[in-house]
Design a protein around this motif. Structure first.
Motif, mmCIF file in Angstrom:
data_model
loop_
_atom_site.group_PDB
_atom_site.id
_atom_site.type_symbol
_atom_site.label_atom_id
_atom_site.label_comp_id
_atom_site.label_asym_id
_atom_site.label_seq_id
_atom_site.Cartn_x
_atom_site.Cartn_y
_atom_site.Cartn_z
ATOM 1 N N ARG A 20 10.221 40.649 -59.746
ATOM 2 C CA ARG A 20 10.262 40.893 -61.192
ATOM 3 C C ARG A 20 11.533 40.308 -61.805
ATOM 4 N NH1 ARG A 20 9.562 46.879 -62.477
ATOM 5 N NH2 ARG A 20 9.562 46.063 -64.596
ATOM 6 N N VAL A 21 12.653 40.428 -61.112
ATOM 7 C CA VAL A 21 13.914 39.875 -61.620
ATOM 8 C C VAL A 21 13.810 38.365 -61.750
ATOM 9 C CG1 VAL A 21 16.343 39.446 -61.042
ATOM 10 C CG2 VAL A 21 15.404 41.751 -60.827
ATOM 11 N N VAL A 22 13.308 37.688 -60.739
ATOM 12 C CA VAL A 22 13.197 36.228 -60.790
ATOM 13 C C VAL A 22 12.278 35.809 -61.928
ATOM 14 C CG1 VAL A 22 12.364 34.171 -59.559
ATOM 15 C CG2 VAL A 22 13.814 35.832 -58.382
ATOM 16 N N ARG A 23 11.154 36.468 -62.065
ATOM 17 C CA ARG A 23 10.231 36.120 -63.152
ATOM 18 C C ARG A 23 10.881 36.357 -64.516
ATOM 19 N NH1 ARG A 23 4.451 38.032 -62.877
ATOM 20 N NH2 ARG A 23 4.223 36.163 -64.129
ATOM 21 N N LEU A 24 11.632 37.424 -64.629
ATOM 22 C CA LEU A 24 12.343 37.731 -65.871
ATOM 23 C C LEU A 24 13.371 36.646 -66.183
ATOM 24 C CD1 LEU A 24 12.785 39.941 -68.067
ATOM 25 C CD2 LEU A 24 14.461 40.951 -66.519
ATOM 26 N N LEU A 25 14.107 36.213 -65.162
ATOM 27 C CA LEU A 25 15.125 35.186 -65.375
ATOM 28 C C LEU A 25 14.513 33.813 -65.638
ATOM 29 C CD1 LEU A 25 17.830 36.325 -62.806
ATOM 30 C CD2 LEU A 25 17.842 36.564 -65.310
ATOM 31 N N VAL A 26 13.355 33.548 -65.086
ATOM 32 C CA VAL A 26 12.651 32.301 -65.409
ATOM 33 C C VAL A 26 12.287 32.316 -66.887
ATOM 34 C CG1 VAL A 26 10.474 31.036 -65.063
ATOM 35 C CG2 VAL A 26 11.830 31.772 -63.089
ATOM 36 N N GLN A 27 11.791 33.443 -67.364
ATOM 37 C CA GLN A 27 11.448 33.568 -68.785
ATOM 38 C C GLN A 27 12.680 33.446 -69.671
ATOM 39 O OE1 GLN A 27 9.426 37.304 -69.162
ATOM 40 N NE2 GLN A 27 7.650 36.630 -67.998
ATOM 41 N N ALA A 28 13.815 33.945 -69.207
ATOM 42 C CA ALA A 28 15.052 33.901 -69.997
ATOM 43 C C ALA A 28 15.583 32.477 -70.134
ATOM 44 C CB ALA A 28 16.114 34.799 -69.363
ATOM 45 N N GLY A 29 15.206 31.608 -69.202
ATOM 46 C CA GLY A 29 15.644 30.218 -69.267
ATOM 47 C C GLY A 29 17.063 30.032 -68.758
ATOM 48 N N PRO A 30 17.638 28.865 -69.007
ATOM 49 C CA PRO A 30 18.946 28.515 -68.455
ATOM 50 C C PRO A 30 20.094 29.411 -68.928
ATOM 51 C CG PRO A 30 17.869 26.583 -69.386
ATOM 52 C CD PRO A 30 17.031 27.758 -69.716
ATOM 53 N N ASP A 31 19.952 30.033 -70.092
ATOM 54 C CA ASP A 31 21.019 30.918 -70.590
ATOM 55 C C ASP A 31 21.114 32.199 -69.794
ATOM 56 O OD1 ASP A 31 21.698 29.066 -72.535
ATOM 57 O OD2 ASP A 31 20.424 30.004 -74.056
ATOM 58 N N GLY A 32 20.037 32.612 -69.142
ATOM 59 C CA GLY A 32 20.048 33.792 -68.303
ATOM 60 C C GLY A 32 20.144 35.088 -69.078
ATOM 61 N N MET A 33 20.522 36.135 -68.368
ATOM 62 C CA MET A 33 20.619 37.479 -68.940
ATOM 63 C C MET A 33 21.776 38.223 -68.300
ATOM 64 S SD MET A 33 16.656 38.777 -68.844
ATOM 65 C CE MET A 33 16.959 40.287 -69.758
ATOM 66 N N ALA A 34 22.352 39.116 -69.071
ATOM 67 C CA ALA A 34 23.388 39.998 -68.536
ATOM 68 C C ALA A 34 22.736 41.006 -67.596
ATOM 69 C CB ALA A 34 24.099 40.711 -69.674
ATOM 70 N N ALA A 35 23.501 41.459 -66.625
ATOM 71 C CA ALA A 35 22.980 42.417 -65.643
ATOM 72 C C ALA A 35 22.432 43.656 -66.328
ATOM 73 C CB ALA A 35 24.073 42.777 -64.643
ATOM 74 N N GLY A 36 23.119 44.158 -67.343
ATOM 75 C CA GLY A 36 22.651 45.347 -68.053
ATOM 76 C C GLY A 36 21.301 45.134 -68.715
ATOM 77 N N ALA A 37 21.094 43.957 -69.293
ATOM 78 C CA ALA A 37 19.812 43.640 -69.931
ATOM 79 C C ALA A 37 18.701 43.542 -68.889
ATOM 80 C CB ALA A 37 19.919 42.342 -70.722
ATOM 81 N N ILE A 38 19.032 43.033 -67.722
ATOM 82 C CA ILE A 38 18.040 42.974 -66.636
ATOM 83 C C ILE A 38 17.641 44.384 -66.249
ATOM 84 C CG2 ILE A 38 17.635 42.309 -64.232
ATOM 85 C CD1 ILE A 38 19.623 39.963 -64.735
#
Length: 120
Positions: A20-38
């Motif tokens: 789920r984390v990898v899929r979420l980060l793929v959706q977030a794109g190159p900018d990524g996400m902060a750990a808290g948002a994940i």
């Protein structure tokens, strides 16, 4: 990608939260996400549990982290994900491209990477 790298990646992805984390980060794109948002996106995962999973994914080369001020930003390593798909599909066709056509169609991106790159 070598077989040992593919095995490490598949082992990391074989757990529900990490997938789920990898899929979420793929959706977030190159900018990524902060750990808290994940953590929030995963339904409030505890910090220690999330940290364990993020570390596992980072060691497998599927994600990377960078510090931005007080935050740690995680992003997918698209080159590794591409390598994993290439590893699986390397010997797909065996002279019969129609076998791989459905896979290639499923992987086609709805964005225009060349257009997006020219605006970045």
């Amino acid at each position: 990608m070598e077989e040992s790298q593919a095995l490490a990646a598949f082992a990391a992805l074989s757990q529900e939260t990490r997938l789920r984390v990898v899929r979420l980060l793929v959706q977030a794109g190159p900018d990524g996400m902060a750990a808290g948002a994940i953590g929030e996106a995963l339904g409030g995962a505890t910090t220690s549990r999330l940290s364990f999973h993020l570390t596992h994914l980072e060691h497998a080369g599927l994600i990377r982290s960078k510090r931005e001020g007080r935050f740690i930003i995680y992003s997918a390593v698209f080159a590794t994900l591409t390598g994993l798909i290439e590893f699986l599909m390397r010997d797909c066709c065996q002279g019969h491209p129609e076998i791989c056509a459905p896979v290639a169609a499923a992987l086609s991106c709805s964005c225009d990477p060349l257009k997006d790159a020219s605006h970045g």
